[in-house]
Each structure stands twice: as C-alpha cells, then as structure tokens.
Design a protein around this motif. Structure first.
Motif, mmCIF file in Angstrom:
data_model
loop_
_atom_site.group_PDB
_atom_site.id
_atom_site.type_symbol
_atom_site.label_atom_id
_atom_site.label_comp_id
_atom_site.label_asym_id
_atom_site.label_seq_id
_atom_site.Cartn_x
_atom_site.Cartn_y
_atom_site.Cartn_z
ATOM 1 N N VAL A 10 0.815 -1.252 -0.121
ATOM 2 C CA VAL A 10 -0.044 0.014 0.103
ATOM 3 C C VAL A 10 0.731 1.220 0.064
ATOM 4 N N SER A 11 0.687 2.102 -0.911
ATOM 5 C CA SER A 11 1.458 3.380 -0.905
ATOM 6 C C SER A 11 0.295 4.559 -1.173
ATOM 7 N N ASN A 12 0.374 5.270 -0.358
ATOM 8 C CA ASN A 12 -0.476 6.701 -0.296
ATOM 9 C C ASN A 12 -1.869 6.166 -0.681
ATOM 10 N N ASP A 13 -2.397 5.205 0.278
ATOM 11 C CA ASP A 13 -3.812 4.762 -0.055
ATOM 12 C C ASP A 13 -4.189 3.823 -1.166
ATOM 13 N N ASN A 14 -3.113 3.543 -1.823
ATOM 14 C CA ASN A 14 -3.498 2.828 -3.127
ATOM 15 C C ASN A 14 -2.841 1.563 -2.990
ATOM 16 N N LYS A 15 -3.446 0.147 -3.234
ATOM 17 C CA LYS A 15 -2.884 -1.108 -3.307
ATOM 18 C C LYS A 15 -2.298 -1.032 -4.672
ATOM 19 N N VAL A 16 -1.166 -1.862 -4.522
ATOM 20 C CA VAL A 16 -0.270 -1.822 -5.655
ATOM 21 C C VAL A 16 0.421 -3.262 -5.673
ATOM 22 N N GLU A 43 11.897 4.173 -4.704
ATOM 23 C CA GLU A 43 11.369 4.679 -5.923
ATOM 24 C C GLU A 43 10.183 5.584 -5.577
ATOM 25 N N HIS A 44 9.372 5.366 -4.078
ATOM 26 C CA HIS A 44 8.349 6.220 -3.874
ATOM 27 C C HIS A 44 8.665 7.481 -2.763
ATOM 28 N N PRO A 45 8.029 8.487 -2.999
ATOM 29 C CA PRO A 45 8.360 9.419 -2.060
ATOM 30 C C PRO A 45 7.454 9.236 -0.865
#
Length: 71
Positions: A10-16, A43-45
């Motif tokens: 989960v990144s920024n409330d998105n499932k990836v 890779e993710h801020p």
C-alpha cells in the motif's frame, strides 16, 4: 536459479503489486525479495507498507518483514 518475486503493498492509500524475475546468485529467496522491496520503497516519495510477498507462489511475507527489522 531464477525466481519470480511478487510484492503487494500500500502506497498513499493505493494498493499496488509489482513483480520481477531475479537470479538468486547463492542467496536465499527472502533476501532477494527484501532487496526488491528496498528498491520499490526507494522509488516512492510516500510511505509504503508491505502486505504480501510471494516467491514462486510461496508466501514469504513474514521472513521479509523479519529481515526489515533485522537491518
């Protein structure tokens, strides 16, 4: 030997989900999966939280989480 690593997070409330094929090079599969996870996080801020890690279809989530706390 090659393995397929699949990481759900989960990144920024998105499932990836991200998947990649890697050579083990004499390392354990969970170490290779943990290195892939570190690359993804870099890779993710935003903050990323791992939910599921599979290596060739086998769940190694707890082993990867243990490596995160060990390092």
């Amino acid at each position: 030997m090659n393995v397929t690593v699949e990481i759900h997070y989960v990144s920024n409330d998105n499932k990836v989900m991200q998947r990649g094929k890697f050579r083990l090079k004499g390392r354990k599969a969970e170490v290779t999966a943990n290195e892939f996870w570190k690359m993804i996080k870099a890779e993710h801020p935003f903050n990323c939280e791992v939910e599921l890690v599979k290596v060739d279809g086998v769940d190694v989530t707890e082993k990867v989480k243990a490596l995160q706390f060990k390092n």
